[in-house]
Motif scaffolding. Structure first.
Motif, PDB file in Angstrom:
ATOM      1  N   LEU A 199       0.827  -1.204   0.000  1.00 47.83           N
ATOM      2  CA  LEU A 199       0.000   0.000   0.000  1.00 47.83           C
ATOM      3  C   LEU A 199       0.861   1.254   0.000  1.00 47.83           C
ATOM      4  CD1 LEU A 199      -2.731   1.423   0.245  1.00 47.83           C
ATOM      5  CD2 LEU A 199      -2.594   1.121   2.714  1.00 47.83           C
ATOM      6  N   LYS A 200       1.917   1.269   0.799  1.00 51.41           N
ATOM      7  CA  LYS A 200       2.769   2.456   0.877  1.00 51.41           C
ATOM      8  C   LYS A 200       3.443   2.742  -0.453  1.00 51.41           C
ATOM      9  CE  LYS A 200       6.660   4.421   3.465  1.00 51.41           C
ATOM     10  NZ  LYS A 200       7.640   4.183   4.557  1.00 51.41           N
ATOM     11  N   ALA A 201       3.982   1.692  -1.105  1.00 52.16           N
ATOM     12  CA  ALA A 201       4.649   1.889  -2.392  1.00 52.16           C
ATOM     13  C   ALA A 201       3.668   2.358  -3.452  1.00 52.16           C
ATOM     14  CB  ALA A 201       5.328   0.597  -2.824  1.00 52.16           C
ATOM     15  N   ALA A 202       2.449   1.794  -3.450  1.00 58.83           N
ATOM     16  CA  ALA A 202       1.450   2.198  -4.442  1.00 58.83           C
ATOM     17  C   ALA A 202       1.011   3.645  -4.228  1.00 58.83           C
ATOM     18  CB  ALA A 202       0.246   1.261  -4.367  1.00 58.83           C
ATOM     19  N   GLN A 203       0.850   4.056  -2.986  1.00 56.47           N
ATOM     20  CA  GLN A 203       0.459   5.436  -2.704  1.00 56.47           C
ATOM     21  C   GLN A 203       1.551   6.411  -3.122  1.00 56.47           C
ATOM     22  OE1 GLN A 203      -0.409   5.095   1.474  1.00 56.47           O
ATOM     23  NE2 GLN A 203      -2.608   4.827   1.145  1.00 56.47           N
ATOM     24  N   GLU A 204       2.795   6.086  -2.836  1.00 52.30           N
ATOM     25  CA  GLU A 204       3.898   6.970  -3.223  1.00 52.30           C
ATOM     26  C   GLU A 204       4.019   7.069  -4.735  1.00 52.30           C
ATOM     27  OE1 GLU A 204       7.300   5.373  -1.313  1.00 52.30           O
ATOM     28  OE2 GLU A 204       6.823   6.219   0.667  1.00 52.30           O
ATOM     29  N   LEU A 205       3.830   5.955  -5.439  1.00 52.13           N
ATOM     30  CA  LEU A 205       3.938   5.963  -6.895  1.00 52.13           C
ATOM     31  C   LEU A 205       2.826   6.779  -7.534  1.00 52.13           C
ATOM     32  CD1 LEU A 205       5.547   4.819  -9.299  1.00 52.13           C
ATOM     33  CD2 LEU A 205       3.955   2.880  -9.315  1.00 52.13           C
ATOM     34  N   ALA A 206       1.625   6.715  -6.966  1.00 52.33           N
ATOM     35  CA  ALA A 206       0.487   7.449  -7.517  1.00 52.33           C
ATOM     36  C   ALA A 206       0.380   8.870  -6.981  1.00 52.33           C
ATOM     37  CB  ALA A 206      -0.808   6.698  -7.217  1.00 52.33           C
ATOM     38  N   GLY A 207       1.228   9.247  -6.024  1.00 46.23           N
ATOM     39  CA  GLY A 207       1.165  10.595  -5.460  1.00 46.23           C
ATOM     40  C   GLY A 207      -0.016  10.822  -4.549  1.00 46.23           C
ATOM     41  N   LEU A 208      -0.470   9.770  -3.875  1.00 44.51           N
ATOM     42  CA  LEU A 208      -1.631   9.874  -2.989  1.00 44.51           C
ATOM     43  C   LEU A 208      -1.184  10.057  -1.549  1.00 44.51           C
ATOM     44  CD1 LEU A 208      -3.794   6.967  -4.449  1.00 44.51           C
ATOM     45  CD2 LEU A 208      -4.078   9.404  -4.857  1.00 44.51           C
ATOM     46  N   PRO A 209      -1.943  10.809  -0.745  1.00 42.87           N
ATOM     47  CA  PRO A 209      -1.580  10.962   0.671  1.00 42.87           C
ATOM     48  C   PRO A 209      -1.818   9.669   1.437  1.00 42.87           C
ATOM     49  CG  PRO A 209      -3.701  11.994   0.242  1.00 42.87           C
ATOM     50  CD  PRO A 209      -3.159  11.559  -1.096  1.00 42.87           C
ATOM     51  N   PRO A 210      -0.956   9.320   2.384  1.00 42.72           N
ATOM     52  CA  PRO A 210      -1.170   8.083   3.158  1.00 42.72           C
ATOM     53  C   PRO A 210      -2.321   8.241   4.137  1.00 42.72           C
ATOM     54  CG  PRO A 210       0.700   9.292   4.024  1.00 42.72           C
ATOM     55  CD  PRO A 210       0.253  10.039   2.795  1.00 42.72           C
ATOM     56  N   GLY A 211      -2.862   7.109   4.571  1.00 36.67           N
ATOM     57  CA  GLY A 211      -3.902   7.144   5.591  1.00 36.67           C
ATOM     58  C   GLY A 211      -3.325   7.508   6.944  1.00 36.67           C
ATOM     59  N   ILE A 240      -9.496  12.952  -3.333  1.00 36.92           N
ATOM     60  CA  ILE A 240      -9.515  14.306  -3.895  1.00 36.92           C
ATOM     61  C   ILE A 240     -10.364  14.416  -5.157  1.00 36.92           C
ATOM     62  CG2 ILE A 240      -7.302  14.990  -2.915  1.00 36.92           C
ATOM     63  CD1 ILE A 240      -5.967  14.173  -5.508  1.00 36.92           C
ATOM     64  N   ASP A 241     -10.856  13.304  -5.695  1.00 40.87           N
ATOM     65  CA  ASP A 241     -11.651  13.378  -6.918  1.00 40.87           C
ATOM     66  C   ASP A 241     -12.690  12.268  -6.915  1.00 40.87           C
ATOM     67  OD1 ASP A 241      -9.911  11.287  -7.177  1.00 40.87           O
ATOM     68  OD2 ASP A 241      -9.449  11.622  -9.285  1.00 40.87           O
ATOM     69  N   ASN A 242     -13.630  12.365  -7.863  1.00 43.73           N
ATOM     70  CA  ASN A 242     -14.642  11.324  -8.009  1.00 43.73           C
ATOM     71  C   ASN A 242     -14.222  10.358  -9.108  1.00 43.73           C
ATOM     72  OD1 ASN A 242     -15.151  12.688 -10.419  1.00 43.73           O
ATOM     73  ND2 ASN A 242     -17.035  13.642  -9.671  1.00 43.73           N
ATOM     74  N   ARG A 243     -15.089   9.453  -9.468  1.00 40.31           N
ATOM     75  CA  ARG A 243     -14.725   8.442 -10.462  1.00 40.31           C
ATOM     76  C   ARG A 243     -14.640   8.999 -11.876  1.00 40.31           C
ATOM     77  NH1 ARG A 243     -17.017   2.473  -8.956  1.00 40.31           N
ATOM     78  NH2 ARG A 243     -16.469   2.504  -6.745  1.00 40.31           N
ATOM     79  N   PRO A 246      -5.792   6.316 -10.244  1.00 38.27           N
ATOM     80  CA  PRO A 246      -5.601   7.573  -9.516  1.00 38.27           C
ATOM     81  C   PRO A 246      -4.429   8.376 -10.066  1.00 38.27           C
ATOM     82  CG  PRO A 246      -4.836   5.708  -8.211  1.00 38.27           C
ATOM     83  CD  PRO A 246      -5.516   5.136  -9.406  1.00 38.27           C
ATOM     84  N   LYS A 247      -4.553   9.712  -9.962  1.00 38.45           N
ATOM     85  CA  LYS A 247      -3.520  10.633 -10.435  1.00 38.45           C
ATOM     86  C   LYS A 247      -3.099  11.540  -9.289  1.00 38.45           C
ATOM     87  CE  LYS A 247      -5.242  10.785 -15.214  1.00 38.45           C
ATOM     88  NZ  LYS A 247      -6.290   9.785 -14.996  1.00 38.45           N
ATOM     89  N   PRO A 248      -1.881  12.051  -9.322  1.00 34.51           N
ATOM     90  CA  PRO A 248      -1.422  12.952  -8.251  1.00 34.51           C
ATOM     91  C   PRO A 248      -2.179  14.271  -8.276  1.00 34.51           C
ATOM     92  CG  PRO A 248       0.228  12.766  -9.991  1.00 34.51           C
ATOM     93  CD  PRO A 248      -0.810  11.750 -10.283  1.00 34.51           C
ATOM     94  N   LEU A 249      -2.212  14.937  -7.135  1.00 35.24           N
ATOM     95  CA  LEU A 249      -2.989  16.167  -6.986  1.00 35.24           C
ATOM     96  C   LEU A 249      -2.517  17.266  -7.928  1.00 35.24           C
ATOM     97  CD1 LEU A 249      -5.123  17.852  -5.518  1.00 35.24           C
ATOM     98  CD2 LEU A 249      -3.426  18.349  -3.747  1.00 35.24           C
ATOM     99  N   ALA A 250      -1.196  17.420  -8.090  1.00 36.91           N
ATOM    100  CA  ALA A 250      -0.690  18.495  -8.948  1.00 36.91           C
ATOM    101  C   ALA A 250      -1.192  18.345 -10.379  1.00 36.91           C
ATOM    102  CB  ALA A 250       0.838  18.501  -8.911  1.00 36.91           C
ATOM    103  N   GLN A 251      -1.225  17.129 -10.878  1.00 33.02           N
ATOM    104  CA  GLN A 251      -1.712  16.896 -12.232  1.00 33.02           C
ATOM    105  C   GLN A 251      -3.206  17.173 -12.339  1.00 33.02           C
ATOM    106  OE1 GLN A 251      -0.705  13.028 -13.706  1.00 33.02           O
ATOM    107  NE2 GLN A 251      -2.036  13.160 -15.495  1.00 33.02           N
ATOM    108  N   LEU A 252      -3.961  16.763 -11.318  1.00 35.17           N
ATOM    109  CA  LEU A 252      -5.401  17.016 -11.337  1.00 35.17           C
ATOM    110  C   LEU A 252      -5.715  18.502 -11.237  1.00 35.17           C
ATOM    111  CD1 LEU A 252      -6.668  14.104  -9.052  1.00 35.17           C
ATOM    112  CD2 LEU A 252      -7.017  14.340 -11.517  1.00 35.17           C
TER     113      LEU A 252
END
Length: 644
Positions: free
Chosen positions: A33-45, A190-193, A330-336
Motif C-alpha cells: 500500500l505504501k509503495a502504491a500510494q507513493e507511486l500514484a502521489g496519494l496521501p497516506p492514511g 480528492i476526486d470522483n470516479r 488515480p492521479k497525483p494532486l498536482a496533475q489534477l
C-alpha cells in the motif's frame, strides 16, 4: 455531509484495503500500500481516535496495509504478527497464540452461527459542492484553509461521536457501557470516479472498543453500531457547521441557500460561486436525474400512480447505483489541479476563474452587512421543535440537535457562534416546546435522556400538491415543506406578540416621561399593572437590533398561541418553501401577495423600533452584547444539565 457504509467479512474489507486506501483506484497485485500510494502521489492514511493507545498506535500515524488487513479483515491486533511470533517462541501452541491476538469475539465463531460479522463502518465526510470548487480552483492558500477546516471538522465530529454516542454492548444488549475511545483509519480522496474534484474523507471506524470489566481488567467488545447509525445526521450537521464556519471566517465569505432537490432541505453553499460551476463539478447529477426519470416512468406503469416521498428516495438510490462509473487510475494532486483549472477556463473563461475568490468575498461582504450576526434562541427553539415534530411527529434529542445545527447554519450564514449554542437551543426546544412520549414501565429504570422520545402539540398542516415548472409531473408536498409552513406560522405569532409588547412598553414609557415628578408613584403603578399582561420584564435589557426580552406572562401566552390555537387557513394550502413551484392559481397568488405584505409590514415595524439610549455612566461592551444575544441565560428552575 456524511454517508455511511458497512465493512463486512466477505469481500467488503478487500474493497476498502485494495481500493479505498488507494484513492478509489485498483492497487496493483503484489504491491504494498505504501509503495502504491507513493507511486500514484496519494496521501497516506492516518490513524484517529482515542482508542489507539490500547493498540499501541499513535494518533496521526501512518496506516499500513498489513495493519488494515489485520484489523478490518481479521479482527485482530494491528501488531498481531509480532505478538504471535513472541508467543510461539515462548512455547504457546499456534491456535492459542492466534486466539490471544483476536480483539473480542473471533470472526470464525460468528460465521459458525451463520451470521455475517460486521468489522467496521465507513463514515465518509465531504463538504458542499461550492467549497469543493473553491478548493479545486483556488490558490495554495485557499486550499490549505479548506483542508485545515476539513480536518478540524472531521476531528470535531469524531470527538462528538466518542463523547456522546459511542457505547459497547454485550450479553445480547443486556449490558451496556460508555466507550469514548474509537479506532479510526482515515483516507483522504480528492476526486470522483470521473476525475473531477471531490474532496472527501473515508473514516473507517473499527467495530471493536475496549471497556473495563467488573474486576478492572480491560476487555474488547463490539460497538453499538445501531446508535452510530441513529446519530449520523447529527454528526453530519456538526461537520458541515464546523467546516463552513471556519472557512467563511478565515476567508471572509458567507453562505446562501441553494435548492438541489425540490421539496427537500436547501444546501448552504458559498455565496458567489455560480450555479454552472457547481454543476460542472457535480458531473453525475444530470445522469442520475435522467435515470431517475426513466425509473419513475416505469414505476407509474407498474403501479398506476406517482411514487410517494419514500418511493422517490428509493428510486433515487437505484438511479445513483445504475449511473455509477467504473474505477479509474488515480492521479497525483498536482496533475489534477492543472487539468481542473484548464477545463474550467475553457468552459467558463479565465476572468471568472481568476476572480472567483474576489467574487465570493464581495458577495460575502454584502451578506454580512445585511444579515444580523445574532441568534434569537426563543425563535430558534420554536423553529427546531416545529420542524422536527412536523417531519416525524415523534422525535429524539438527536433529531432536535441536528435541526438546531441546521438552524445555526441557515441563520448565521457562516458567522462564528458561541460554543455550545446548538446544545442550548436543543435543550430549550425539548424543555419548553416538547413533551415526553416515552413512558417508563413500573419497576423498570428510566431510560437515558438520549434514548427518550418526545412529541409536541403543534397543528399539522394538511398536504397539498405542487405543479413544478418545466413540464415535470406534479408532486405531493414533502414533509420538510409542511414543516417550514408550520414553523413560519408559529414564529410569526411570536413576533406579533413581541410587537404588541413593545408597543405597550413604548406607550408606558412615553406616559412616564410626560408625567411630572409628583406623579412618579402613579407611573410606577401603571408599570406594575402592565407587567403582568404585555409589558416586558422590569429588568430586561433591550439591545440595538435585538427583540425585547419577554416576561413570563408573555412567554406563556406565546406558548399557548402556537400550541393550542388553530393554524391560520392561509398557511395550510398551496404552500412550499420555493415560490417558483407554487400552484399558479389566482387564489394562491392572492394569498402569496397577502402573506408578503404581512411579512413586509412586520419587518418594517421591527426595524423602525428605536434603540434605547445608552447610559454614559455604564458603558456597554459590544463584544459581550453579541455573545449575550447569541446565548440567553436560562430562567430559574428551568432544569439541570444545561450546557450553553
Amino acid at each position: 455531509m456524511l454517508s455511511v457504509a458497512k465493512i463486512q467479512r466477505r469481500n467488503a474489507w478487500r474493497y476498502y484495503i485494495r481500493g479505498v486506501a488507494f484513492g478509489d483506484g485498483r492497487r496493483p497485485a503484489g504491491q504494498s500500500l505504501k509503495a502504491a500510494q507513493e507511486l500514484a502521489g496519494l496521501p497516506p492514511g492516518r490513524w484517529l481516535g482515542r482508542g489507539l493507545r490500547a493498540l499501541g498506535l499513535t494518533e496521526g500515524g501512518q496506516v499500513s496495509g498489513r495493519q488494515l488487513e489485520l484489523l478490518f479483515g481479521e479482527g485482530r491486533h494491528p501488531d498481531a504478527d509480532r505478538i504471535e511470533r513472541g508467543l510461539l517462541d515462548d512455547g504457546v501452541d499456534a491456535a492459542t497464540a492466534r486466539r490471544l491476538t483476536v480483539l473480542g469475539q473471533p470472526i470464525e465463531e460468528i460465521e459458525a452461527r451463520k451470521q455475517t460479522p460486521l468489522l467496521g463502518m465507513d463514515f465518509t465526510f465531504r463538504p458542499q459542492a461550492s467549497l469543493v470548487v473553491l478548493w479545486a480552483l483556488g490558490d495554495a492558500t485557499v486550499r490549505r484553509v479548506i483542508e485545515r477546516a476539513h480536518e478540524r471538522a472531521v476531528d470535531a465530529a469524531l470527538r462528538w461521536l466518542e463523547d456522546e454516542v459511542a457505547e459497547t454492548r454485550w450479553a445480547s444488549g443486556r449490558g451496556r457501557a460508555k466507550t469514548p475511545a474509537l479506532v479510526v483509519a482515515a483516507f483522504r480522496h480528492i476526486d470522483n470516479r470521473d476525475g473531477l474534484p471531490l474532496l472527501h474523507e473515508h473514516c473507517l471506524i473499527l467495530n471493536r472498543v475496549q471497556r473495563l470489566r467488573a474486576d478492572g481488567d480491560p476487555v474488547w467488545g463490539a460497538l453499538d453500531t445501531y446508535r452510530l447509525y441513529q446519530n449520523v445526521v447529527a454528526a453530519g450537521t456538526l461537520y458541515t457547521l464546523t467546516m463552513t464556519t471556519e472557512v467563511c471566517g478565515t476567508l471572509g465569505l458567507a453562505t446562501v441557500p441553494r435548492e438541489v432537490t425540490p421539496g427537500l432541505r436547501p444546501v448552504m453553499e458559498i455565496a458567489g460561486v455560480p450555479e454552472d460551476l457547481i454543476n460542472w463539478s457535480a458531473s453525475r447529477r444530470q445522469r442520475i436525474e435522467d435515470a431517475l426519470e426513466t425509473l419513475t416512468d416505469q414505476y407509474v406503469k407498474d403501479h398506476g400512480h406517482l411514487p410517494g416521498e419514500r418511493g422517490r428516495h428509493q428510486l433515487g438510490w437505484w438511479a445513483a447505483q445504475e449511473t455509477r462509473p467504473a474505477k479509474k487510475k488515480p492521479k497525483p494532486l498536482a496533475q489534477l489541479l492543472a487539468w481542473w483549472r484548464a477545463s474550467a477556463i475553457l468552459r467558463f473563461g479565465q476572468q471568472l476563474i481568476d476572480g472567483l475568490l474576489d467574487r465570493c468575498r464581495a458577495a460575502g461582504a454584502a451578506i454580512r452587512a445585511r444579515v444580523d450576526p445574532t441568534v434569537d434562541v426563543a425563535l430558534a427553539a420554536v423553529d427546531v421543535a416545529a420542524v422536527a415534530f412536523t417531519v416525524r411527529e415523534k422525535f429524539a434529542r438527536r433529531h432536535i440537535l441536528a435541526e438546531a445545527r441546521r438552524h445555526l447554519l441557515e441563520t448565521l450564514r457562516g458567522r462564528e457562534f458561541t460554543r455550545g449554542l446548538d446544545d442550548y437551543i436543543a435543550h430549550r426546544a425539548l424543555l419548553r416546546y416538547s413533551r415526553r412520549h416515552t413512558v417508563t414501565k413500573p419497576g423498570r429504570e428510566a431510560p437515558a435522556a438520549d434514548r427518550m422520545t418526545y412529541t409536541a402539540d403543534f397543528p399539522l398542516p394538511s398536504r397539498w400538491w405542487i405543479a413544478p415548472a418545466g413540464g415535470t409531473p406534479p408532486r405531493e408536498s414533502s414533509r420538510y415543506e409542511r414543516a417550514r409552513v408550520a414553523s413560519l406560522a408559529v414564529q410569526n405569532a411570536i413576533r406579533d406578540a413581541r410587537i404588541r409588547a413593545d408597543t405597550a412598553t413604548a406607550t408606558a414609557t412615553a406616559t412616564a416621561n410626560e408625567a411630572t415628578t409628583t406623579s412618579a408613584v402613579s407611573a410606577s403603578a401603571d408599570h406594575r399593572e402592565l407587567e403582568g399582561e404585555t409589558a416586558s420584564a422590569p429588568h430586561a435589557v433591550d439591545h440595538p437590533d435585538r427583540d425585547a426580552a419577554q416576561s413570563p406572562a408573555q412567554r406563556a401566552a406565546a406558548v399557548q398561541a402556537h400550541q393550542q390555537a388553530a393554524m391560520p387557513e392561509e398557511y395550510l394550502e398551496g404552500r412550499t418553501t420555493d415560490a417558483a413551484t407554487w400552484l399558479r392559481t389566482p387564489k394562491n397568488l392572492e394569498r402569496l401577495a397577502a402573506y408578503t405584505r404581512a411579512a413586509d409590514a412586520r419587518r418594517r415595524v421591527m426595524e423602525d423600533r428605536k434603540a434605547p439610549a445608552a447610559d454614559p455612566a455604564s458603558p456597554v461592551d459590544g463584544h459581550g452584547q453579541e455573545h449575550e444575544q447569541q446565548r440567553q441565560q436560562p430562567d430559574p428552575g428551568q432544569g439541570q444539565g444545561l450546557r450553553p
